[in-house]
Design a protein around this motif. Structure first.
Motif, PDB file in Angstrom:
ATOM      1  N   GLU A 723     -25.788  46.404 -27.814  1.00  0.00           N
ATOM      2  CA  GLU A 723     -25.282  45.445 -28.791  1.00  0.00           C
ATOM      3  C   GLU A 723     -26.324  45.135 -29.862  1.00  0.00           C
ATOM      4  O   GLU A 723     -25.983  44.930 -31.031  1.00  0.00           O
ATOM      5  N   SER A 724     -27.583  45.104 -29.474  1.00  0.00           N
ATOM      6  CA  SER A 724     -28.621  44.834 -30.478  1.00  0.00           C
ATOM      7  C   SER A 724     -28.701  45.976 -31.483  1.00  0.00           C
ATOM      8  O   SER A 724     -28.951  45.750 -32.676  1.00  0.00           O
ATOM      9  N   MET A 725     -28.478  47.224 -31.048  1.00  0.00           N
ATOM     10  CA  MET A 725     -28.528  48.351 -31.972  1.00  0.00           C
ATOM     11  C   MET A 725     -27.354  48.327 -32.949  1.00  0.00           C
ATOM     12  O   MET A 725     -27.538  48.594 -34.141  1.00  0.00           O
ATOM     13  N   ILE A 726     -26.151  48.006 -32.469  1.00  0.00           N
ATOM     14  CA  ILE A 726     -25.026  47.951 -33.409  1.00  0.00           C
ATOM     15  C   ILE A 726     -25.182  46.760 -34.351  1.00  0.00           C
ATOM     16  O   ILE A 726     -24.683  46.782 -35.485  1.00  0.00           O
ATOM     17  N   TYR A 727     -25.897  45.729 -33.900  1.00  0.00           N
ATOM     18  CA  TYR A 727     -26.163  44.584 -34.779  1.00  0.00           C
ATOM     19  C   TYR A 727     -27.232  44.930 -35.817  1.00  0.00           C
ATOM     20  O   TYR A 727     -27.132  44.542 -36.989  1.00  0.00           O
ATOM     21  N   ILE A 728     -28.253  45.683 -35.415  1.00  0.00           N
ATOM     22  CA  ILE A 728     -29.267  46.147 -36.361  1.00  0.00           C
ATOM     23  C   ILE A 728     -28.601  47.020 -37.431  1.00  0.00           C
ATOM     24  O   ILE A 728     -28.920  46.922 -38.626  1.00  0.00           O
TER      25      ILE A 728
END
Length: 961
Positions: A723-728
């Motif tokens: 989720e942090s990667m898709i948010y980045i």
């Protein structure tokens, strides 16, 4: 006297300049980085003994602060009315003062209380040697601190006055523990009144295990470890409460119902301590930290911090100062924007304040990876009973289908017809079946469609295997296990493993039955050998063996329906849901018989549906199961809209589908702009504008997809690594579309970065599943803290892309292309603005994470590798932004080079710590994975780019208005 004054002034002026600042920052960042690796290999006490708790490290802090004060004074920031710049720089001084107070006067410890009992003692976090002496039935204590670790042993010789003599305790030797069961031991020499003894002390042995000894006619005892501190009041534990996610062992929250027993106040004061809700009393703060395994006791972290107030004041000054600096007309950010206006590139400054609000104040990388780590651990623990059954079957017999149900016979020769019928006839029915709710091993309630997707991806590593959708394949495996275990559907890649199993080396998949011979599991010996190795020592073969074994376990659970927890408790006494076999074994005889008939009917009606294309009876069974769920488990069933949206996300894979679009349109826009630059034409042409709006549409779709995942998951979509990667990726897209919408080059780089981030998110080591939150993350701080830091990675990633592009343009500089210089200066300006935004968010987010940590477990800084590397990244980017004050440092080539190199600190913070260092936020637990080969090529290309661009890197920086 005059000469002395001039000398002092020269020394002060020499110390208070940016050269010294840069050197001190490099030394500070290097020390912190080395300490994280020491901590990983030798433990936290060693890292503290060598770096964090040393006087030289304190001196380095002091020198940084004095240099900062001096630079602020000599820069005359106040005289130039740069109040915003002065405020956020001076806030660092205030934060240092608060941290120093905490360092020297703060206290951290642990209180353990059993249910129905009370305690007034705390065990200190620091280590001491405690001397106990008994005189006339009275017990006397004396103590002194020690620093004894496997890496550092500070020798000591302490003289303690006792009655009419001195008791001397002297270091002799340190014996480290051999394994986790063993304990460290310390040899000391004790002398009193001319007598001496050598003793061996066991670390944290406890008072009841301390062996007394006679010396000089007196009775003594020695303890080594935590020091017991007696409070003037007691805390009684009335009740410990642990809530779990429905039907699982995963903790949802835990709390302690306590009462304060103070002799100065006869009245008992009840209080409830739980995660993110602390008890303040008597100058101490009590935090819910952990609990006993039998759930009959609580463990409270205890903190006494006089530096909290000045530290929080410093945090507030820092945040306000950075926000103010974005809008101050004499500030760097505003002047950079004014320069861009002269280049006919109007930035959307109006969005600055809004975006900082819509990007929930992003925060320190503090807890995001802990969530993933704990979720994975919970999942492993929850599934252990199931996987153990698989392990047993590996060594005994080949697993087979559900014998309790009457499964229609089918010949092996007709497997192709079976798959063809599944493709052509079962879709409508399996869609209905996929809407049933299932409870996973972590306690999350989700549609069966999601469970099918997760297991099929695990086994086949793709969608649409054999032309079947996930539900068709899942139900087919469950109804026809004997047939499907002959189908080659378990992915593998290592030729050696294919040879061992006995399949053709050209095969990409292996059948379940291929893994068994004479009722023996072929992978047993290789699996045991691979599991004995540390992850860093495993080769491709070892990793493929482990991965294939995981796919075998997944297939076994599908064949035997042991993951099909679709039946609620008919008695409504628990929130646990049951698989068909569990329900038949656990429910009363009448219900068990009805359920067995129901599932036998389903298996037969499903077969009848395939043969006759008549699904009426199978649909009736699904409706009956839906009725059972609504009658006995309605409290746990998600809303219909949530189910619909989750199935929608499963089928359309929005994030994965956005990845190639981001990359393609980013490259397309970059190509259009580059061609126009080399043709000396305007880049503001119709094709560029069209691609710009397409990318804006992609970002809008990305935003909607994040919102849908937020609603479906029930929490902000930045709680784990995926989720942090898709948010980045979203933050990168937003930075191009909103902040730099008139710079098509910047936007092309932002789009490309968003696509690359989504590509990384969908690599094999990322887990895209939506999971439940661990207790510590069930806080509003998740939205505030985690989102800010993660978004900062998007902006700093854009800086990397812009820096790399600038270096490429430097290589092609030529009098033939005069527009290149203007483009380089524009990119340089945009790069610096993006870096200011990214560093501001990273800094504010990191310190807000400290506030969250302090409010959650009583310390706002613990030198955990993740937070330490976030601090190192702040230091690195601070150097890059201030390098312009150094002679020849105010140069676009230098800035572009450093913006590329600096991003490696972000990669280390985000990936390196997660997989190569142990800590609260890592996945590796200290066992590093091999460094990817592509990283070496990545570094080599970076160096080559910097070297080639250096030949034409003499372009001066733009003059700002």
């Amino acid at each position: 006297m005059h000469i002395a004054q001039k000398l002092i002034k020269s020394v002060i002026e020499g110390f208070c300049n940016f050269w010294v600042t840069i050197v001190l920052l490099i030394a500070y960042g290097s020390a912190c980085g080395v300490a994280t690796f020491v901590e990983n290999d030798y433990g936290t006490p060693s890292a503290k003994a060598l770096v964090y708790s040393t006087q030289w490290f304190d001196l380095l802090h002091l020198l940084l602060v004095l240099n900062l004060i001096g630079v602020l004074f000599f820069s005359r920031a106040l005289q130039r009315k740069k109040y915003a710049s002065f405020l956020f720089h001076f806030s660092l001084v205030v934060i240092f003062i608060g941290a120093a107070i905490t360092r020297y006067y703060g206290f951290e410890g642990v209180m353990h209380i059993r249910e129905g009992e009370q305690s007034n003692t705390i065990e200190s976090q620091d280590e001491f040697i405690t001397i106990l002496a008994k005189v006339d039935e009275k017990l006397y204590r004396a103590f002194f601190p020690t620093t004894i670790t496997p890496l550092v042993q500070k020798r000591f010789q302490q003289n303690l006055p006792f009655e009419d003599g001195n008791l001397e305790v002297q270091y002799v030797d340190f014996i480290p523990a051999k394994d986790k069961i063993d304990a460290d031991r310390l040899k000391v020499k004790v002398s009193f009144k001319g007598e001496s003894k050598e003793l061996e002390i066991v670390k944290n042995a406890g008072l009841e295990k301390v062996m007394p000894f006679m010396l000089g006619g007196k009775k003594f005892a020695l303890e080594w470890g935590s020091r017991t501190i007696v409070l003037p009041f007691s805390i009684a534990l009335k009740d410990f409460q642990l809530e779990r996610y429905a039907g699982s062992m995963s903790p949802s929250s835990y709390a302690s119902e306590v009462a304060i027993m103070d002799p100065l106040n006869d009245e008992e004061k009840p209080y409830r301590i739980y995660m993110n809700n602390v008890l303040d009393y008597g100058g101490y703060r009590f935090f819910q930290s952990s609990y006993d395994m039998d759930e009959q006791g609580t463990i409270l972290s205890v903190n006494r911090d006089l530096g909290k107030i000045p530290t929080y004041i410093g945090y507030a000054m820092l945040t306000f100062g950075l926000l103010w600096a974005m809008f101050a007309k004499n500030g760097r950010f505003y002047r950079l924007g004014q320069y861009l206006k002269t280049q006919n590139l109007i930035l959307a400054f109006a969005f600055c304040f809004g975006i900082l609000n819509t990007i929930p104040l992003q925060a320190t990388p503090q807890m995001i990876n802990q969530q993933t780590q704990e979720n994975q651990q919970v999942k492993k623990e929850a599934e252990i009973d199931k996987t153990e059954q698989v392990k047993k079957s590996h060594s005994t017999q080949n697993p087979h289908n559900n014998e309790m149900f009457e499964i229609p016979p089918i010949t092996t020769e007709s497997i192709l017809d079976l798959i063809k019928n599944l493709k052509e006839k079962s879709d409508a029915h399996t869609q209905k079946f996929g809407r049933l709710i299932v409870q996973d091993f972590g306690g999350r309630m989700k549609p069966l469609d999601t469970l099918a997707m997760e297991y099929v991806h695990k086994m086949t590593k793709k969608d649409g295997f054999l032309g079947l959708n996930n539900m068709e394949l899942f139900v087919g495996m469950m109804v026809y296990p004997n047939e499907f275990k002959k189908v080659k559907m378990l992915a593998l890649s290592t030729p050696k493993l294919k040879e061992i199993i006995g399949v053709n080396k050209s095969e990409k998949y292996v059948a379940f039955e291929d893994l068994f011979a004479n009722n023996t599991y072929k992978l047993t010996n290789f699996l045991e050998e691979a599991n004995r190795k540390k992850p860093a020592m495993r080769d491709k073969f070892d990793k493929d063996v482990i991965s294939l074994d995981e796919r075998v376990n997944a297939a076994y659970l599908v064949y035997t329906a042991q993951n099909l927890k679709i039946l609620p408790d008919f008695s409504k006494e628990s929130d646990k849901w049951f698989t068909p076999s569990e329900a038949i074994a656990s429910f009363d005889k009448e219900n068990a018989e009805q359920l067995q008939k129901l599932f036998s009917a389903y298996f037969n009606s499903f077969h009848f549906g395939l043969v006759e294309n008549n699904w009426e009876n199978a649909d009736l069974v699904v409706e009956a199961l839906n009725g059972i769920q609504n009658k006995f488990g309605s409290d746990l069933i998600p809303p219909k809209l949530q189910i619909d949206l989750e199935i929608f996300l499963n089928h359309y894979n929005l994030f994965e589908n956005l990845m190639p679009l981001y990359i393609c349109f980013g490259i397309l826009l970059f190509t259009i702009v580059l061609v126009q630059i080399f043709r000396h034409k305007s880049v503001d042409i119709l094709p560029s504008r069209i691609v710009h709006w397409i990318i804006a549409l992609l970002v809008l779709t990305h935003t909607i997809a994040l919102g849908l995942r937020w609603y479906v998951g029930g929490h902000a979509p930045w709680s784990n690594a995926y989720e942090s990667m898709i948010y980045i990726a979203w933050a990168a897209g937003i930075s191009g579309v909103v902040f730099f919408k008139k710079s098509y080059l910047a936007q092309s780089m932002a789009s490309f970065l968003a696509g690359i981030s989504l590509f990384v998110a969908h690599l094999g080591f990322m887990d895209p599943q939506i999971g439940n939150l661990v207790p510590v993350l069930k806080s509003y701080w998740l939205n505030i803290h985690v989102s800010i830091i993660t978004a900062s990675y998007g902006f700093l990633g854009l800086c990397f892309m812009l820096g790399a592009l600038t270096l490429v343009l430097f290589i092609f500089r030529s009098p033939k292309y005069p527009e290149l210089d203007r483009t380089i200066l524009t990119l340089h300006t945009i790069n610096e603005m993006a870096m200011i935004l990214g560093l501001a968010m990273l800094t504010v987010g990191n310190f807000l994470g400290g506030v969250w940590a302090n409010e959650s477990w009583g310390r706002y800084w613990g030198w955990d590798p993740k937070e330490t590397w976030a601090l190192i990244s702040i230091v690195v980017y601070a150097i890059v932004l201030h390098i312009r004050f150094i002679p020849k440092g105010n140069n676009p080539y230098v800035f572009a080079t450093l913006s590329v190199v600096a991003f490696y600190s972000i990669l280390m913070t985000y990936f390196g710590v997660n997989f190569y260092l142990s800590g609260l936020h890592s996945y590796a637990a200290g066992d590093p994975l091999p460094i990817p080969v592509f990283l070496y090529y990545f570094v080599a290309i970076t160096i080559l780019l910097i070297v080639l661009a250096a030949r034409k890197g003499d372009l001066p920086a733009p003059k700002l208005p």
